[in-house]
Design a protein around this motif. Structure first.
Motif, PDB file in Angstrom:
ATOM      1  N   ARG A  29       0.834  -1.201   0.000  1.00 26.79           N
ATOM      2  CA  ARG A  29       0.000   0.000   0.000  1.00 26.79           C
ATOM      3  C   ARG A  29       0.871   1.254   0.000  1.00 26.79           C
ATOM      4  O   ARG A  29       0.612   2.210  -0.738  1.00 26.79           O
ATOM      5  N   SER A  33       0.997   3.941  -3.094  1.00 23.00           N
ATOM      6  CA  SER A  33       0.682   5.354  -2.901  1.00 23.00           C
ATOM      7  C   SER A  33       1.876   6.229  -3.261  1.00 23.00           C
ATOM      8  O   SER A  33       1.714   7.338  -3.776  1.00 23.00           O
ATOM      9  N   LEU A  36       1.946   6.393  -7.105  1.00 24.45           N
ATOM     10  CA  LEU A  36       0.844   7.242  -7.566  1.00 24.45           C
ATOM     11  C   LEU A  36       1.091   8.708  -7.224  1.00 24.45           C
ATOM     12  O   LEU A  36       0.715   9.593  -7.990  1.00 24.45           O
ATOM     13  N   SER A  37       1.748   8.974  -6.110  1.00 20.39           N
ATOM     14  CA  SER A  37       2.071  10.360  -5.755  1.00 20.39           C
ATOM     15  C   SER A  37       3.056  10.960  -6.755  1.00 20.39           C
ATOM     16  O   SER A  37       2.922  12.123  -7.151  1.00 20.39           O
ATOM     17  N   ALA A  56      -5.328  11.502  -7.608  1.00 24.21           N
ATOM     18  CA  ALA A  56      -5.419  12.003  -6.236  1.00 24.21           C
ATOM     19  C   ALA A  56      -6.486  11.243  -5.447  1.00 24.21           C
ATOM     20  O   ALA A  56      -6.312  10.979  -4.247  1.00 24.21           O
ATOM     21  N   GLN A  58      -7.316   8.084  -5.818  1.00 20.42           N
ATOM     22  CA  GLN A  58      -6.758   6.783  -5.443  1.00 20.42           C
ATOM     23  C   GLN A  58      -5.763   6.927  -4.293  1.00 20.42           C
ATOM     24  O   GLN A  58      -5.724   6.101  -3.385  1.00 20.42           O
ATOM     25  N   ILE A  59      -4.951   7.983  -4.341  1.00 17.27           N
ATOM     26  CA  ILE A  59      -3.995   8.214  -3.258  1.00 17.27           C
ATOM     27  C   ILE A  59      -4.740   8.461  -1.948  1.00 17.27           C
ATOM     28  O   ILE A  59      -4.379   7.919  -0.904  1.00 17.27           O
ATOM     29  N   ARG A  63      -4.229   6.235   1.403  1.00 18.17           N
ATOM     30  CA  ARG A  63      -3.631   6.865   2.585  1.00 18.17           C
ATOM     31  C   ARG A  63      -4.656   7.266   3.633  1.00 18.17           C
ATOM     32  O   ARG A  63      -4.305   7.532   4.771  1.00 18.17           O
ATOM     33  N   PRO A  67      -3.855  13.793  -0.905  1.00 14.27           N
ATOM     34  CA  PRO A  67      -2.409  14.009  -1.034  1.00 14.27           C
ATOM     35  C   PRO A  67      -2.027  15.480  -1.006  1.00 14.27           C
ATOM     36  O   PRO A  67      -2.818  16.348  -1.370  1.00 14.27           O
ATOM     37  N   ALA A  92       3.256   1.598 -10.888  1.00 14.21           N
ATOM     38  CA  ALA A  92       2.034   1.536 -10.077  1.00 14.21           C
ATOM     39  C   ALA A  92       1.187   0.335 -10.477  1.00 14.21           C
ATOM     40  O   ALA A  92       0.596  -0.327  -9.613  1.00 14.21           O
ATOM     41  N   ALA A 104      -6.884   0.680  -8.641  1.00 17.07           N
ATOM     42  CA  ALA A 104      -5.589   1.297  -8.930  1.00 17.07           C
ATOM     43  C   ALA A 104      -4.978   0.713 -10.194  1.00 17.07           C
ATOM     44  O   ALA A 104      -4.331   1.432 -10.963  1.00 17.07           O
TER      45      ALA A 104
END
Length: 142
Positions: A29, A33, A36-37, A56, A58-59, A63, A67, A92, A104
């Motif tokens: 995870r 993240s 993806l960030s 954003a 999905q992030i 989290r 983000p 990703a 994702a």
């Protein structure tokens, strides 16, 4: 011949340590993240607002919080940014598949397709090698 060890060893097994351990799921995870960030930063720099919001989202799901975003621009050309985004989306996708995170994985695959299409438009066809013909170069020739 050898002197016996009189003190306790400084080496301890990790299982005996007093720090929190993360599960494989937590590690995946965190990795996902992170990828993806990085993709979000490049997507923001490309000015792809709708795609950036999807990334954003999905992030935020991974989290548990939205983000952090900034407008730091690298000044790279569009083709380089699309190549970077394509690579990040690929990373990703690999982690999302390992994690069995369908949402994702779908988003990553869509971003890969979009950046591949954008690169095809930016890079003229004549500069790409024709893969339908066999390579005519001699082995070892430069």
């Amino acid at each position: 011949m050898y002197e016996p060890i009189r003190t306790k060893s400084v080496h301890a097994l990790a299982d005996d340590a007093d720090f929190p351990h993360r599960s494989r799921e937590d590690e995946l995870r965190i990795q996902l993240s992170g990828h993806l960030s990085a993709l979000l930063a490049v997507t923001d720099e490309l000015g792809l607002d709708e795609a950036a919001e999807a990334v954003a989202g999905q992030i935020g799901r991974l989290r548990g919080a939205p983000p952090a975003r900034h407008a730091g621009l690298s000044g790279a050309d569009q083709a380089a940014l699309h190549r970077r985004a394509l690579a990040l989306a690929g990373r990703a996708l690999v982690v999302a598949a390992a994690r069995a995170d369908t949402a994702a994985a779908i988003l990553s695959a869509e971003r890969m397709d979009a950046h591949t299409a954008a690169l095809a438009e930016l890079v003229p066809e004549r500069s790409l090698p024709d893969r339908s013909l066999p390579d005519q170069r001699l082995v070892g020739a430069h």
